[in-house]
Design a protein around this motif. Structure first.
Motif, short mmCIF file in Angstrom:
data_model
loop_
_atom_site.label_atom_id
_atom_site.label_comp_id
_atom_site.label_asym_id
_atom_site.label_seq_id
_atom_site.Cartn_x
_atom_site.Cartn_y
_atom_site.Cartn_z
N VAL A 27 0.97 -1.18 -0.03
CA VAL A 27 -0.02 -0.08 -0.04
C VAL A 27 0.91 1.28 0.28
O VAL A 27 1.65 1.60 0.89
CB VAL A 27 -1.06 0.04 1.30
N ASP A 28 0.51 1.96 -1.00
CA ASP A 28 1.75 3.16 -1.35
C ASP A 28 0.88 4.28 -2.16
O ASP A 28 0.02 3.89 -2.90
CB ASP A 28 3.21 2.94 -1.77
N ASP A 29 1.36 5.44 -2.15
CA ASP A 29 0.81 6.43 -2.72
C ASP A 29 1.51 6.49 -4.31
O ASP A 29 1.15 7.63 -4.97
CB ASP A 29 0.35 7.81 -2.01
N GLU A 30 2.65 5.97 -4.32
CA GLU A 30 3.39 6.25 -5.53
C GLU A 30 3.50 4.84 -6.58
O GLU A 30 4.41 4.94 -7.28
CB GLU A 30 4.98 6.50 -5.03
N ILE A 31 2.74 3.72 -6.44
CA ILE A 31 2.72 2.89 -7.06
C ILE A 31 2.09 3.15 -8.38
O ILE A 31 0.99 3.94 -8.66
CB ILE A 31 1.74 1.58 -6.38
N GLY A 32 2.58 2.58 -9.42
CA GLY A 32 1.96 2.74 -10.96
C GLY A 32 2.04 1.43 -11.62
O GLY A 32 2.19 0.42 -11.27
N PRO A 33 1.44 1.64 -13.11
CA PRO A 33 1.46 0.33 -13.93
C PRO A 33 2.93 -0.21 -13.97
O PRO A 33 2.82 -1.48 -13.98
CB PRO A 33 1.01 0.74 -14.98
N THR A 34 3.87 0.51 -14.28
CA THR A 34 5.08 -0.06 -14.20
C THR A 34 5.33 -1.02 -13.24
O THR A 34 6.12 -2.11 -13.21
CB THR A 34 6.36 0.93 -14.63
N ASP A 35 5.36 -0.63 -11.85
CA ASP A 35 5.47 -1.60 -10.82
C ASP A 35 4.65 -2.90 -10.64
O ASP A 35 5.18 -3.68 -10.44
CB ASP A 35 4.97 -0.54 -9.45
#
Length: 173
Positions: free
Chosen positions: A124-132
């Motif tokens: 759970v994070d506010d910086e996760i994106g599709p690449t991750d």
């Protein structure tokens, strides 16, 4: 016997501290903490951190093994855990923070996948994106849920429901 629950890698700023909320409007149910973590270079004055004490019992009830995955590192146990009523939790020890990854994944992604070592985990994070998400799907042998939280709102009831439901499916596997 080892803890067989899935891991929840938990960031502080964004999920627990809605740092992007309007600065003059503390969210309902939140309390203000003034913190000076030692590992941070920036703050000449104390950081304003908003935390919701109701989140602690909700997190403990999700069915995960909770692990700090934050730049606060183990200091989250000093500053954050007491406000939330959490016990001391293990913390990811980052080999390097805030670096650029050659494949464009978040600087935490590779290390969290390595730390999970094939075990089911949620992050759970506010910086996760599709690449991750894509990179984790290709490199992690177990189940993984990478859940982005809006840093202006923090964890909301729907987020807790999603996490609880996902953890329960891992227990059935």
């Amino acid at each position: 016997m080892t803890d067989q629950r899935p891991i929840l890698f938990l960031d502080v700023d964004g999920p627990l501290n809605p740092w992007r909320a309007a600065p003059h409007r503390r969210p309902d149910g939140y309390t203000t903490l003034r913190a000076r973590p030692t590992g941070w270079e920036r703050p000449r004055r104390a950081l304003r951190v908003w935390l919701n004490p109701d989140h602690g019992p909700l997190l403990l009830d999700l069915g995960f093994r909770l692990v700090w995955a934050t730049t606060w590192k183990a200091e989250a146990n000093t500053w954050i855990a007491p406000v939330l009523g959490l016990p001391e939790l293990p913390a990811v020890d980052w080999p390097q923070m805030h670096h650029l990854d050659p494949e464009g994944v978040h600087w935490k992604t590779r290390h969290l996948v390595a730390t999970a070592a094939g075990r089911p985990f949620a992050w759970v994070d506010d910086e996760i994106g599709p690449t991750d998400r894509d990179w984790t799907a290709r490199h992690h042998k177990g189940h993984a849920l990478l859940h982005r939280v809006d840093p202006a709102k923090g964890l909301l009831p729907d987020d807790f429901t999603l996490l609880r439901n996902w953890a329960s499916t891992q227990a059935e596997s």
